[in-house]
Design a protein around this motif. Structure first.
Motif, short mmCIF file in Angstrom:
data_model
loop_
_atom_site.label_atom_id
_atom_site.label_comp_id
_atom_site.label_asym_id
_atom_site.label_seq_id
_atom_site.Cartn_x
_atom_site.Cartn_y
_atom_site.Cartn_z
N SER A 85 31.66 25.13 52.07
CA SER A 85 32.93 24.70 51.48
C SER A 85 33.86 25.88 51.25
CB SER A 85 32.67 23.97 50.16
OG SER A 85 31.83 22.86 50.35
N LEU A 86 34.01 26.69 52.27
CA LEU A 86 34.80 27.91 52.14
C LEU A 86 36.26 27.61 51.90
CD1 LEU A 86 33.00 29.99 54.87
CD2 LEU A 86 33.36 30.74 52.52
N LYS A 87 36.87 28.48 51.12
CA LYS A 87 38.28 28.36 50.75
C LYS A 87 39.04 29.59 51.22
CE LYS A 87 36.89 26.05 46.45
NZ LYS A 87 36.97 26.09 44.96
N PRO A 88 40.34 29.47 51.42
CA PRO A 88 41.12 30.67 51.82
C PRO A 88 40.95 31.83 50.85
CG PRO A 88 42.41 28.70 52.18
CD PRO A 88 41.15 28.26 51.47
N GLU A 89 40.75 31.54 49.57
CA GLU A 89 40.57 32.61 48.59
C GLU A 89 39.23 33.32 48.70
OE1 GLU A 89 41.52 29.45 48.01
OE2 GLU A 89 40.68 28.69 46.12
N ASP A 90 38.35 32.82 49.56
CA ASP A 90 37.09 33.52 49.84
C ASP A 90 37.28 34.63 50.87
OD1 ASP A 90 35.46 30.34 49.65
OD2 ASP A 90 35.45 31.91 48.12
N THR A 91 38.46 34.71 51.46
CA THR A 91 38.73 35.75 52.46
C THR A 91 38.60 37.13 51.84
OG1 THR A 91 40.20 34.32 53.75
CG2 THR A 91 40.51 36.70 53.97
N ALA A 92 37.76 37.96 52.46
CA ALA A 92 37.50 39.29 51.92
C ALA A 92 36.54 40.01 52.86
CB ALA A 92 36.88 39.20 50.53
N VAL A 93 36.37 41.29 52.60
CA VAL A 93 35.26 42.03 53.22
C VAL A 93 34.06 41.87 52.28
CG1 VAL A 93 34.39 44.26 53.98
CG2 VAL A 93 36.81 43.67 54.31
N TYR A 94 32.96 41.43 52.85
CA TYR A 94 31.75 41.19 52.07
C TYR A 94 30.77 42.34 52.29
CZ TYR A 94 33.22 36.51 50.79
OH TYR A 94 33.89 35.44 50.24
N TYR A 95 30.23 42.84 51.19
CA TYR A 95 29.32 43.96 51.21
C TYR A 95 27.96 43.56 50.66
CZ TYR A 95 33.57 46.75 51.72
OH TYR A 95 34.76 47.28 52.14
N CYS A 96 26.94 44.05 51.31
CA CYS A 96 25.57 43.93 50.82
C CYS A 96 25.25 45.19 50.01
CB CYS A 96 24.63 43.80 52.01
SG CYS A 96 22.89 43.71 51.62
N ALA A 97 24.54 45.03 48.91
CA ALA A 97 24.19 46.16 48.06
C ALA A 97 22.76 46.03 47.58
CB ALA A 97 25.15 46.26 46.88
N ALA A 98 22.18 47.17 47.26
CA ALA A 98 20.80 47.21 46.75
C ALA A 98 20.71 48.17 45.58
CB ALA A 98 19.83 47.62 47.85
N GLY A 99 19.84 47.84 44.65
CA GLY A 99 19.59 48.71 43.52
C GLY A 99 18.20 48.49 43.00
N PRO A 100 17.56 49.52 42.45
CA PRO A 100 16.21 49.37 41.92
C PRO A 100 16.14 48.22 40.91
CG PRO A 100 16.82 51.67 41.95
CD PRO A 100 18.07 50.89 42.27
N ASP A 101 15.14 47.38 41.08
CA ASP A 101 15.01 46.21 40.22
C ASP A 101 14.28 46.60 38.94
OD1 ASP A 101 13.72 42.80 40.71
OD2 ASP A 101 15.02 43.70 39.19
N ILE A 102 15.00 47.33 38.09
CA ILE A 102 14.43 47.83 36.83
C ILE A 102 15.38 47.46 35.71
CG2 ILE A 102 13.71 49.87 35.55
CD1 ILE A 102 13.25 51.25 38.25
N GLY A 103 14.88 46.79 34.70
CA GLY A 103 15.69 46.47 33.54
C GLY A 103 16.70 45.38 33.80
#
Length: 121
Positions: A85-103
């Protein structure tokens, strides 16, 4: 750190769907919380969704709840973002990120190069 490569972006009409994928390499994948962020032109980067290592608890931005689903496959070192159900306001550059799963607070230390998602009206 882990190395991240996104894929799956593109052009889609409003109401359509896309699935983004992120491939990770490096340290044991299950140690990391994974997230999808996006940045539209002229706007700050914002969090879209996160998924913890184990258990795979998820969090979503209010703007995408009920439309987007984040998931991961630890064996394949992949994380996905199913966008419906994508909308025009979803237009963007999408980034994947990772971080230690602590806390409770994740420090996002690794980023992909980004993939463009464009939703036409």
């Amino acid at each position: 750190q882990v190395q991240l490569v996104e894929s799956g972006g593109g052009l889609v009409q409003a109401g359509g769907s896309l699935r983004l994928s992120c491939t990770a390499s490096g340290r044991p994948f299950s140690w990391y919380a994974m997230g999808w962020f996006r940045q539209a032109p002229g706007k700050e980067r914002e969090l879209v969704a996160t998924i913890r290592g184990s258990p795979s608890n998820t969090v979503y931005a209010n703007s995408v709840k009920g439309r987007f689903t984040i998931s991961r496959d630890n064996a394949k070192k992949m994380v996905y973002l199913q966008m419906n159900s994508l909308k025009p306001e979803d237009t963007a550059v999408y980034y994947c990120a990772a971080g230690p799963d602590i806390g409770s607070s994740i420090s996002w230390g690794s980023w992909g190069q980004g993939t463009q998602v464009t939703v036409s009206s």
